[in-house]
Structure formats: structure tokens, C-alpha cells
Write a protein that holds these residues in place. Structure first.
Motif, PDB file in Angstrom:
ATOM      1  N   LEU A  25       0.838  -1.202   0.000  1.00 40.40           N
ATOM      2  CA  LEU A  25       0.000   0.000   0.000  1.00 40.40           C
ATOM      3  C   LEU A  25       0.874   1.252   0.000  1.00 40.40           C
ATOM      4  CD1 LEU A  25      -2.575  -0.883   2.823  1.00 40.40           C
ATOM      5  CD2 LEU A  25      -3.056  -0.742   0.356  1.00 40.40           C
ATOM      6  N   PHE A  26       0.337   2.326  -0.565  1.00 38.07           N
ATOM      7  CA  PHE A  26       1.007   3.619  -0.423  1.00 38.07           C
ATOM      8  C   PHE A  26      -0.017   4.705  -0.127  1.00 38.07           C
ATOM      9  CE2 PHE A  26       0.006   5.921  -4.339  1.00 38.07           C
ATOM     10  CZ  PHE A  26      -0.411   4.909  -5.196  1.00 38.07           C
ATOM     11  N   VAL A  27       0.482   5.855   0.328  1.00 34.10           N
ATOM     12  CA  VAL A  27      -0.361   6.956   0.790  1.00 34.10           C
ATOM     13  C   VAL A  27      -0.321   8.103  -0.214  1.00 34.10           C
ATOM     14  CG1 VAL A  27      -0.656   8.693   2.611  1.00 34.10           C
ATOM     15  CG2 VAL A  27       0.082   6.367   3.202  1.00 34.10           C
ATOM     16  N   ALA A  28      -1.469   8.706  -0.453  1.00 32.85           N
ATOM     17  CA  ALA A  28      -1.525   9.954  -1.219  1.00 32.85           C
ATOM     18  C   ALA A  28      -2.361  10.941  -0.424  1.00 32.85           C
ATOM     19  CB  ALA A  28      -2.136   9.722  -2.587  1.00 32.85           C
ATOM     20  N   GLU A  29      -2.027  12.217  -0.526  1.00 34.19           N
ATOM     21  CA  GLU A  29      -2.739  13.216   0.272  1.00 34.19           C
ATOM     22  C   GLU A  29      -3.221  14.391  -0.557  1.00 34.19           C
ATOM     23  OE1 GLU A  29      -1.725  14.368   4.268  1.00 34.19           O
ATOM     24  OE2 GLU A  29       0.104  13.181   4.099  1.00 34.19           O
ATOM     25  N   GLY A  30      -4.237  15.038  -0.049  1.00 28.32           N
ATOM     26  CA  GLY A  30      -4.722  16.260  -0.685  1.00 28.32           C
ATOM     27  C   GLY A  30      -5.860  15.963  -1.652  1.00 28.32           C
ATOM     28  N   VAL A  31      -6.797  16.887  -1.740  1.00 27.01           N
ATOM     29  CA  VAL A  31      -7.987  16.693  -2.560  1.00 27.01           C
ATOM     30  C   VAL A  31      -7.602  16.367  -4.001  1.00 27.01           C
ATOM     31  CG1 VAL A  31     -10.060  17.802  -3.479  1.00 27.01           C
ATOM     32  CG2 VAL A  31      -9.348  18.226  -1.107  1.00 27.01           C
ATOM     33  N   LYS A  32      -6.698  17.173  -4.569  1.00 31.05           N
ATOM     34  CA  LYS A  32      -6.410  17.037  -5.998  1.00 31.05           C
ATOM     35  C   LYS A  32      -5.705  15.716  -6.322  1.00 31.05           C
ATOM     36  CE  LYS A  32      -4.486  19.418  -9.896  1.00 31.05           C
ATOM     37  NZ  LYS A  32      -3.425  20.296 -10.359  1.00 31.05           N
ATOM     38  N   VAL A  33      -4.674  15.404  -5.532  1.00 31.17           N
ATOM     39  CA  VAL A  33      -3.902  14.194  -5.804  1.00 31.17           C
ATOM     40  C   VAL A  33      -4.770  12.951  -5.609  1.00 31.17           C
ATOM     41  CG1 VAL A  33      -1.895  12.827  -5.120  1.00 31.17           C
ATOM     42  CG2 VAL A  33      -1.727  15.307  -5.162  1.00 31.17           C
ATOM     43  N   VAL A  34      -5.497  12.895  -4.492  1.00 32.45           N
ATOM     44  CA  VAL A  34      -6.337  11.720  -4.224  1.00 32.45           C
ATOM     45  C   VAL A  34      -7.409  11.587  -5.307  1.00 32.45           C
ATOM     46  CG1 VAL A  34      -7.974  10.677  -2.596  1.00 32.45           C
ATOM     47  CG2 VAL A  34      -5.867  11.732  -1.754  1.00 32.45           C
ATOM     48  N   ARG A  35      -7.999  12.710  -5.721  1.00 35.85           N
ATOM     49  CA  ARG A  35      -9.036  12.659  -6.758  1.00 35.85           C
ATOM     50  C   ARG A  35      -8.452  12.111  -8.065  1.00 35.85           C
ATOM     51  NH1 ARG A  35     -13.872  11.956  -6.130  1.00 35.85           N
ATOM     52  NH2 ARG A  35     -14.289  13.801  -4.847  1.00 35.85           N
ATOM     53  N   GLU A  36      -7.265  12.566  -8.407  1.00 29.33           N
ATOM     54  CA  GLU A  36      -6.633  12.072  -9.643  1.00 29.33           C
ATOM     55  C   GLU A  36      -6.370  10.570  -9.575  1.00 29.33           C
ATOM     56  OE1 GLU A  36      -3.709  13.641 -11.994  1.00 29.33           O
ATOM     57  OE2 GLU A  36      -4.025  15.744 -11.463  1.00 29.33           O
ATOM     58  N   LEU A  37      -5.907  10.106  -8.423  1.00 30.80           N
ATOM     59  CA  LEU A  37      -5.611   8.680  -8.299  1.00 30.80           C
ATOM     60  C   LEU A  37      -6.905   7.866  -8.284  1.00 30.80           C
ATOM     61  CD1 LEU A  37      -2.551   8.563  -5.871  1.00 30.80           C
ATOM     62  CD2 LEU A  37      -2.612   8.862  -8.339  1.00 30.80           C
ATOM     63  N   ILE A  87      -0.346  -0.793  -4.272  1.00 28.75           N
ATOM     64  CA  ILE A  87       0.781  -0.733  -5.203  1.00 28.75           C
ATOM     65  C   ILE A  87       0.515  -1.735  -6.316  1.00 28.75           C
ATOM     66  CG2 ILE A  87       3.251  -1.230  -5.483  1.00 28.75           C
ATOM     67  CD1 ILE A  87       3.676  -0.195  -2.639  1.00 28.75           C
ATOM     68  N   PRO A  88       0.458  -1.261  -7.570  1.00 27.52           N
ATOM     69  CA  PRO A  88       0.124  -2.194  -8.649  1.00 27.52           C
ATOM     70  C   PRO A  88       1.237  -3.204  -8.876  1.00 27.52           C
ATOM     71  CG  PRO A  88       0.677  -0.031  -9.534  1.00 27.52           C
ATOM     72  CD  PRO A  88       0.700   0.106  -8.054  1.00 27.52           C
ATOM     73  N   GLU A  89       0.872  -4.342  -9.444  1.00 27.98           N
ATOM     74  CA  GLU A  89       1.874  -5.355  -9.782  1.00 27.98           C
ATOM     75  C   GLU A  89       2.833  -4.815 -10.827  1.00 27.98           C
ATOM     76  OE1 GLU A  89       1.114  -9.562 -10.704  1.00 27.98           O
ATOM     77  OE2 GLU A  89      -0.902  -9.125  -9.933  1.00 27.98           O
ATOM     78  N   GLN A  90       4.084  -5.211 -10.755  1.00 27.88           N
ATOM     79  CA  GLN A  90       5.047  -4.797 -11.786  1.00 27.88           C
ATOM     80  C   GLN A  90       4.743  -5.560 -13.064  1.00 27.88           C
ATOM     81  OE1 GLN A  90       8.883  -2.612 -10.847  1.00 27.88           O
ATOM     82  NE2 GLN A  90       9.418  -4.738 -10.734  1.00 27.88           N
ATOM     83  N   LEU A  91       4.385  -4.857 -14.114  1.00 32.42           N
ATOM     84  CA  LEU A  91       4.192  -5.496 -15.411  1.00 32.42           C
ATOM     85  C   LEU A  91       5.558  -5.682 -16.058  1.00 32.42           C
ATOM     86  CD1 LEU A  91       1.223  -3.259 -16.526  1.00 32.42           C
ATOM     87  CD2 LEU A  91       1.101  -5.607 -15.683  1.00 32.42           C
ATOM     88  N   GLU A  92       5.584  -6.422 -17.135  1.00 28.57           N
ATOM     89  CA  GLU A  92       6.858  -6.603 -17.834  1.00 28.57           C
ATOM     90  C   GLU A  92       7.289  -5.273 -18.456  1.00 28.57           C
ATOM     91  OE1 GLU A  92       8.552  -9.638 -21.023  1.00 28.57           O
ATOM     92  OE2 GLU A  92       6.706 -10.345 -20.080  1.00 28.57           O
ATOM     93  N   VAL A  93       8.576  -5.038 -18.505  1.00 31.43           N
ATOM     94  CA  VAL A  93       9.077  -3.794 -19.099  1.00 31.43           C
ATOM     95  C   VAL A  93       8.704  -3.744 -20.579  1.00 31.43           C
ATOM     96  CG1 VAL A  93      11.126  -2.410 -19.584  1.00 31.43           C
ATOM     97  CG2 VAL A  93      11.026  -3.801 -17.502  1.00 31.43           C
ATOM     98  N   GLN A  94       8.225  -2.582 -21.029  1.00 32.94           N
ATOM     99  CA  GLN A  94       7.947  -2.395 -22.461  1.00 32.94           C
ATOM    100  C   GLN A  94       9.231  -1.943 -23.134  1.00 32.94           C
ATOM    101  OE1 GLN A  94       4.525   0.219 -23.160  1.00 32.94           O
ATOM    102  NE2 GLN A  94       4.005  -0.003 -20.994  1.00 32.94           N
ATOM    103  N   LYS A  95       9.790  -2.822 -23.939  1.00 30.96           N
ATOM    104  CA  LYS A  95      11.105  -2.507 -24.500  1.00 30.96           C
ATOM    105  C   LYS A  95      11.031  -1.858 -25.862  1.00 30.96           C
ATOM    106  CE  LYS A  95      13.177  -6.250 -21.917  1.00 30.96           C
ATOM    107  NZ  LYS A  95      13.555  -7.643 -21.962  1.00 30.96           N
ATOM    108  N   ASN A  96      10.259  -0.810 -25.976  1.00 32.71           N
ATOM    109  CA  ASN A  96      10.249  -0.097 -27.258  1.00 32.71           C
ATOM    110  C   ASN A  96      10.001   1.388 -27.045  1.00 32.71           C
ATOM    111  OD1 ASN A  96       7.425   0.180 -26.875  1.00 32.71           O
ATOM    112  ND2 ASN A  96       7.160  -1.882 -27.660  1.00 32.71           N
ATOM    113  N   GLY A  97      10.219   2.166 -28.108  1.00 26.86           N
ATOM    114  CA  GLY A  97      10.064   3.614 -28.008  1.00 26.86           C
ATOM    115  C   GLY A  97      11.206   4.217 -27.213  1.00 26.86           C
TER     116      GLY A  97
END
Lengths: 240, 240
Positions: A25-37, A87-97
Motif C-alpha cells: 500500500l502507499f499513501v496519497a494526500e490532498g484533494v487534488k492528488v487523491v481525486r486524480e488517483l 501498489i500495482p503489480e510490476q508489469l513486464e518492461v515495455q522494450k520499445n520507443g
């Protein structure tokens, strides 16, 4: 509808990386940041608010007092809302771009700025060495705002990753090619180093091209650009 | 050879702008920063050190204890040396070449980064509105290192200054001309605005050209670049 002692203890423990990893788990604070997440694909665990008008579809908001918020907040001026996200699962690295790789960036503010830059310049993948500061550090979260949900961040063994990948590798260096006179490819890895020590020797040895942002001021001076501002200028050059 | 109560009180008072202005002094800390300022044209008032080997030609260094340093330091990890320097007189603004102007930049870290960028890109003159954070704020000093001695910084009535000056005025704006496709002059004023509110309406009304750093990521998102990173990219474009 108030904050239990256990929950309060859990939240403050998340200031440390080992507990973030333990509880995922992780913490986010504030109306704007929490709303965005909340508006992102992140899974929310719980939301606490001193404002009874703050609501969301995904989860019941727990009403708490200003005093309770103060206890669990790390902000000087707590701003109404605090959320716990998974905390989302680590997806495989996208090796392009275009990929940005960080070799031991320490400062949460710098990492936050670099994540926002990746988002701005459409860099989808940020690869960090294991000794780079944790992107779920609360200072990083507060400074990236929603950007953290739009850039895929992986913590890897950086030397292994760079050895295996088949894309040209660039770094910033005092004695490289003038970046303004270099033709840059669309597909590349840009490695940025630690604030004090730059790129580690091991990684430097496998870099294909070193780029210099020319200094226009007094040439005697030895100070370098901050890693975040150097990243800004180099990404701008890759993308312009 | 130790720290008097009065001197200690003076030094901590300098954390506030009104006392810096009253005594015309500012504080710098750490071996590297103090050494750089001692090597510049700045006039030194006094230097305190926990290390008896730290010496300088300009002034007698007062040996103090770790405990004394801790009391007067604002750093989490005080680093041996603290110096008091005289705030130099404001010289007349140099109205030529590329000039950066700040309209209400609040954050000391951002101001510090912008001063370093000016130094890097050979911008000799930084003009700040009166409500921009004080450049002798200790956080600014610590982050600029020696750069602050190589960039002339003036605090002025910005609207008057911009009205009187005869150089084209540029700002960063979400709806301006693509900076990558704009031919930029050698002589110009680049105005950067407040972190939350951008450029004030009064100043916006006299700007000649608005520049946009195009966003390459998801266009729906509304977040903007941090003022310091935007300054980095725009200065790079003016100078490349």
C-alpha cells in the motif's frame, strides 16, 4: 466513522518503504492528488476525509477530524483528504520507443519531476535501478500527481536490463557529443545517473553514446545541471 | 574562540527575510558552498567551523563545537562550516542579451534551479517581481551553490520594468506557438510565472509572444510542467 488506532499506525508505518512493501500500500494526500488517483486505474484501499462532501464511487470515505488527519499526515498543511492505494503489480518492461532509465537517483523530488517529464513527453516506460528512490515514497507521489498512473515504472537490475536490451543507450556526460548537433533516434534508452556520482562505472562501460548539454556560461565553472533539469532538456531534444 | 549568544541569535534571525534586510547579511552552509562563496567577489562577514583545518584568507575562522553548529544550522546534517556574507548592492539591470524574468515564483527550490540554469546558459540577468521568493533565502543559497554569484538578480516592479524595456517579451503558455517551430531572437525577455497561477493578467497583457512546449503524452491530461523544468527547456531552445 473515525480512525482506529490500528489504521492510524498502519498509515504512518507506510512512510517506510519496508512497510509499503509488506502491506503493498502507499499513501496519497490532498484533494487534488487523491481525486486524480481515484480517477485512475489504481485500486483504492481506503479514503479518509475531514470534509463530508468528499465522496467517491469506488469506496466509502471515512470522515475524520482535523486532529486525526494531522496525526497521519506528512504534510505541513494537511489538505482534507488522505487515501491508501494498492501498489500495482510490476508489469513486464515495455522494450520499445523512448525509455528513461535511472541509475541510483536518490532525491524523491527529482524522481517526481522525472516521472512528470516522462508523462509530458509521452515516455511510457521508466526503468529504475534497485537503489533508485522508491516511487511510492510519499514525496514522490505528492509531486507527480496523476503522472505516476500514466508512466510504467519498473525496478530492475539495471546492468542486466541494459545488457539484454537491443536499443541504443545514451547517457548525459560532460565530455560527450553536443546534443544539439546529434541526430537522435526515436527508439533509445536515456540513462540518467545519481545526483552526486553520476552514472556508475559498470553502466558507463556499455553506453553507446554520451550526450553533452553545452554550457554557455563561464566555462571554468564545474557545477553541473541538476539531474531533473538535464532530463528535461534531453527529453525535449529527443522529442522535438 | 566560540560562538557568542548574540551572534548565535543574529544567525538564526537571518532565516527571516526582514532580518536579512535589516542586517544586510545572509547565511551559507557546508564546506563546498561556503568555499565557493569565499572564492567569489562577495564580501564575507564571518565564518564558523567545527574543523580547525578550514581556513581562508579573507577572514578569521571561528572554531565552534558540533553542538554550537547544530544550534545555528538549518540543515538536517550540518556540514562543518557556516558563513555569513554581505548581501551585495543591487546594480542596475543589464538590459541586453537574454533575460529571465520571474513573476511571483514562490518555491525556493525552483528559484535555485532557475538561477543555476541561468548560469549554465549564460543568462547574466535575472529580474524578479517583488513577490518572488528572496534569493538570499537559505534554501535558495544551498541549492544554487556558486551560481548565485555569477547571475545578477534584481527585484523590481516587474510590470514597470517590462513596459519600459525595448526587448521582445516571451512567456510560456498552454495556447502559444510551438517553441520547436518558432525562431527565437538572441535578445529577449523570457517571463516565467507563479507555480499555481502562472503569469499575472497584467503582465500577460503586454507579452509579445507566447510559447508552448508541446505535450507528447496523453492530451487529455491537464497537468503542466514544473516552472523550473519548463525554464530549462525554453532556455535550451533559446540557446541551442
Amino acid at each position: 466513522m473515525s480512525l482506529s488506532k490500528n489504521k492510524s499506525k498502519l498509515i504512518t508505518s507506510l512512510q517506510q518503504k519496508k512497510y509499503r512493501q509488506k502491506y503493498n500500500l502507499f499513501v496519497a494526500e490532498g484533494v487534488k492528488v487523491v481525486r486524480e488517483l481515484l480517477n485512475s486505474e489504481l485500486e483504492v484501499d481506503s479514503v479518509f476525509s475531514t470534509d463530508e462532501n468528499f465522496s467517491c464511487e469506488k469506496v466509502n470515505v471515512t470522515l475524520i477530524s482535523e486532529e486525526e488527519l494531522k496525526k497521519i499526515s506528512t504534510l505541513k498543511a494537511p489538505n482534507k483528504v488522505l487515501g491508501l492505494f494498492k501498489i500495482p503489480e510490476q508489469l513486464e518492461v515495455q522494450k520499445n520507443g523512448l525509455i528513461v532509465a535511472l541509475d541510483g537517483v536518490n532525491d524523491p523530488g527529482n524522481l517526481g519531476t522525472i516521472i512528470r517529464l516522462c508523462d509530458w513527453f509521452g515516455v511510457k516506460q521508466l526503468v529504475c535501478s534497485k537503489n533508485t528512490v522508491d516511487c511510492y515514497n510519499q514525496k514522490v507521489i505528492q509531486s507527480t500527481m496523476g503522472s505516476i498512473t500514466r508512466v510504467q515504472i519498473n525496478y530492475v537490475n539495471l546492468i542486466n536490463f541494459l545488457t539484454e536490451v537491443n536499443i541504443p543507450i545514451y547517457t548525459a556526460d560532460m565530455d560527450g557529443n553536443n546534443v544539439y548537433k546529434t541526430t537522435l533516434p526515436k527508439e533509445a534508452i536515456l540513462v540518467m545517473g545519481n545526483e552526486a556520482n553520476g552514472i556508475s562505472a559498470e553502466i558507463n562501460s556499455i553506453v553507446n553514446s554520451k550526450l553533452t548539454i553545452p554550457r554557455f556560461g563561464d566555462l571554468q565553472q564545474t557545477e553541473s545541471l541538476n539531474v531533473a533539469t538535464a532530463t528535461a532538456i534531453l527529453l525535449s531534444e529527443f522529442k522535438r
